[in-house]
Motif scaffolding. Structure first.
Motif, mmCIF file in Angstrom:
data_model
loop_
_atom_site.group_PDB
_atom_site.id
_atom_site.type_symbol
_atom_site.label_atom_id
_atom_site.label_comp_id
_atom_site.label_asym_id
_atom_site.label_seq_id
_atom_site.Cartn_x
_atom_site.Cartn_y
_atom_site.Cartn_z
ATOM 1 N N ASN A 8 -55.702 28.102 -9.724
ATOM 2 C CA ASN A 8 -55.315 29.385 -9.127
ATOM 3 C C ASN A 8 -53.940 29.900 -9.551
ATOM 4 O OD1 ASN A 8 -53.641 27.738 -7.585
ATOM 5 N ND2 ASN A 8 -54.422 28.443 -5.611
ATOM 6 N N GLN A 9 -53.101 29.038 -10.110
ATOM 7 C CA GLN A 9 -51.756 29.453 -10.510
ATOM 8 C C GLN A 9 -51.659 29.848 -11.983
ATOM 9 O OE1 GLN A 9 -48.865 26.443 -9.388
ATOM 10 N NE2 GLN A 9 -50.128 25.863 -7.641
ATOM 11 N N ALA A 10 -52.740 29.764 -12.701
ATOM 12 C CA ALA A 10 -52.708 29.931 -14.159
ATOM 13 C C ALA A 10 -52.020 31.222 -14.605
ATOM 14 C CB ALA A 10 -54.126 29.864 -14.723
ATOM 15 N N PHE B 64 -44.147 42.815 -13.696
ATOM 16 C CA PHE B 64 -45.081 42.024 -12.901
ATOM 17 C C PHE B 64 -46.318 42.851 -12.579
ATOM 18 C CE2 PHE B 64 -46.835 40.474 -8.884
ATOM 19 C CZ PHE B 64 -47.023 39.141 -9.197
ATOM 20 N N GLU B 65 -47.483 42.261 -12.741
ATOM 21 C CA GLU B 65 -48.748 42.943 -12.440
ATOM 22 C C GLU B 65 -49.155 42.591 -11.014
ATOM 23 O OE1 GLU B 65 -51.624 45.121 -11.970
ATOM 24 O OE2 GLU B 65 -50.738 45.291 -13.973
ATOM 25 N N PRO B 66 -49.074 43.553 -10.070
ATOM 26 C CA PRO B 66 -49.310 43.218 -8.664
ATOM 27 C C PRO B 66 -50.778 43.075 -8.249
ATOM 28 C CG PRO B 66 -48.763 45.526 -8.865
ATOM 29 C CD PRO B 66 -48.618 44.937 -10.234
ATOM 30 N N ALA B 67 -51.691 43.614 -9.042
ATOM 31 C CA ALA B 67 -53.095 43.620 -8.617
ATOM 32 C C ALA B 67 -53.739 42.250 -8.791
ATOM 33 C CB ALA B 67 -53.884 44.668 -9.391
ATOM 34 N N LEU B 68 -54.273 41.741 -7.708
ATOM 35 C CA LEU B 68 -55.050 40.507 -7.728
ATOM 36 C C LEU B 68 -56.383 40.824 -8.402
ATOM 37 C CD1 LEU B 68 -55.112 37.543 -6.503
ATOM 38 C CD2 LEU B 68 -56.327 38.556 -4.581
ATOM 39 N N THR B 69 -56.710 40.111 -9.465
ATOM 40 C CA THR B 69 -57.953 40.398 -10.179
ATOM 41 C C THR B 69 -59.152 39.779 -9.459
ATOM 42 O OG1 THR B 69 -57.885 38.410 -11.555
ATOM 43 C CG2 THR B 69 -56.688 40.356 -12.380
ATOM 44 N N ARG B 70 -60.316 40.188 -9.853
ATOM 45 C CA ARG B 70 -61.543 39.617 -9.288
ATOM 46 C C ARG B 70 -61.577 38.112 -9.523
ATOM 47 N NH1 ARG B 70 -66.549 37.985 -10.911
ATOM 48 N NH2 ARG B 70 -68.223 38.321 -9.388
ATOM 49 N N GLN B 71 -61.260 37.694 -10.752
ATOM 50 C CA GLN B 71 -61.308 36.267 -11.073
ATOM 51 C C GLN B 71 -60.261 35.487 -10.294
ATOM 52 O OE1 GLN B 71 -63.839 34.946 -13.014
ATOM 53 N NE2 GLN B 71 -63.077 33.103 -11.997
ATOM 54 N N GLU B 72 -59.074 36.073 -10.121
ATOM 55 C CA GLU B 72 -58.042 35.390 -9.337
ATOM 56 C C GLU B 72 -58.505 35.193 -7.895
ATOM 57 O OE1 GLU B 72 -53.849 36.610 -11.499
ATOM 58 O OE2 GLU B 72 -54.783 38.052 -10.155
ATOM 59 N N ARG B 73 -59.191 36.175 -7.352
ATOM 60 C CA ARG B 73 -59.694 36.009 -5.983
ATOM 61 C C ARG B 73 -60.777 34.942 -5.926
ATOM 62 N NH1 ARG B 73 -58.372 34.984 -1.254
ATOM 63 N NH2 ARG B 73 -60.178 35.052 0.076
ATOM 64 N N ARG C 243 -50.351 37.270 -5.050
ATOM 65 C CA ARG C 243 -50.676 36.517 -6.262
ATOM 66 C C ARG C 243 -49.899 35.220 -6.426
ATOM 67 N NH1 ARG C 243 -50.131 39.200 -11.417
ATOM 68 N NH2 ARG C 243 -51.674 37.690 -12.110
ATOM 69 N N VAL C 244 -48.734 35.081 -5.776
ATOM 70 C CA VAL C 244 -47.890 33.907 -5.987
ATOM 71 C C VAL C 244 -47.849 32.985 -4.767
ATOM 72 C CG1 VAL C 244 -45.561 33.127 -6.620
ATOM 73 C CG2 VAL C 244 -46.527 35.168 -7.692
ATOM 74 N N PHE C 245 -47.911 33.538 -3.573
ATOM 75 C CA PHE C 245 -47.921 32.705 -2.353
ATOM 76 C C PHE C 245 -49.355 32.223 -2.132
ATOM 77 C CE2 PHE C 245 -43.865 33.333 0.145
ATOM 78 C CZ PHE C 245 -43.136 33.807 -0.929
ATOM 79 N N LEU C 246 -49.766 31.296 -2.968
ATOM 80 C CA LEU C 246 -51.150 30.824 -3.061
ATOM 81 C C LEU C 246 -51.367 29.517 -2.311
ATOM 82 C CD1 LEU C 246 -51.412 31.308 -6.919
ATOM 83 C CD2 LEU C 246 -52.761 32.572 -5.236
ATOM 84 N N PRO C 247 -52.638 29.177 -2.075
ATOM 85 C CA PRO C 247 -52.928 27.817 -1.621
ATOM 86 C C PRO C 247 -52.390 26.833 -2.660
ATOM 87 C CG PRO C 247 -54.889 29.193 -1.438
ATOM 88 C CD PRO C 247 -53.860 29.995 -2.186
ATOM 89 N N GLY C 248 -51.713 25.806 -2.181
ATOM 90 C CA GLY C 248 -51.086 24.856 -3.082
ATOM 91 C C GLY C 248 -49.648 25.221 -3.415
ATOM 92 N N VAL C 249 -49.237 26.452 -3.059
ATOM 93 C CA VAL C 249 -47.866 26.901 -3.301
ATOM 94 C C VAL C 249 -47.173 27.112 -1.960
ATOM 95 C CG1 VAL C 249 -46.372 28.652 -4.348
ATOM 96 C CG2 VAL C 249 -48.500 27.976 -5.500
#
Length: 193
Positions: free
Chosen positions: A62-64, A44-53, A100-106
């Motif tokens: 956002n879940q892609a 698992f890649e833990p770093a939130l990327t710039r684009q993900e933010r 990265r996984v506990f996102l808006p919509g999740v």
């Protein structure tokens, strides 16, 4: 019950690995459907990327990059976290999963600027951990790891769902007997799941 076990430790010979093994074995022996998510083993890649933010609040996209993990979380009836406490917090791998996984919509929805918790499929949550420092030391700094589980994560699951927190403090000075007793305590708690 379908249970997602989130395990976060990089060393397969660690005490945490022993806790993980006891958790998974005990759940399976009790007849539960266990989804064992070893974050390190799965890469698992833990770093939130710039684009993900940048895409964070766009629930259409956002879940892609984490869709398979979102599916596993949403398919679970319960959640078990197994991790060490490092620097009075989650390991970066587990923290990254939450980011990265506990996102808006999740895990929550936004309505008129208000956060609405939405992981109501999670009907029970258990955290199993250990600290290098003593309980008094953790208390003096406010025990952030315990609060993160008992308050922050509890807030996004089913309202009034039971949340258990099992911690071995002062791991740096724990004897073999103390570690064995904690393993037994965890096994008994998980057997009651």
């Amino acid at each position: 019950m379908r249970i997602l076990v989130l395990y976060s430790h990089p060393v397969e010979t660690s005490f945490n690995a022993s806790l993980h093994e006891v958790i998974v074995r005990t759940l399976k022996n009790a007849g539960h459907d266990v989804d064992d998510c070893d974050l390190y083993a799965e890469g698992f890649e833990p770093a939130l990327t710039r684009q993900e933010r940048l895409d964070y609040h766009d629930t259409d996209i956002n879940q892609a990059n984490v869709a398979s993990y979102v599916e596993r979380l949403e398919a679970a009836d319960a959640l078990v976290l197994c991790y060490p406490v490092w620097n009075f917090g989650f390991p970066a791998m587990l923290k990254g999963f939450l980011d990265r996984v506990f996102l808006p919509g999740v895990s929550f929805k936004m309505r008129d600027g208000n956060v609405i918790p939405s992981l109501h499929n999670i009907k029970k949550m258990v955290a199993v951990t250990h600290y290098g420092g003593s309980r008094i030391r953790a208390f003096l700094v406010g025990d952030p790891p315990r609060k993160n589980v008992k308050r922050m994560l509890r807030a996004v699951i089913k309202p009034f769902a039971p949340v258990e927190y099992h911690a071995l403090y002062d791991m740096n000075n724990a004897t073999d007997a103390q570690r064995a007793a904690f393993l037994k305590k965890v096994e008994q708690a998980i057997a009651r799941f």
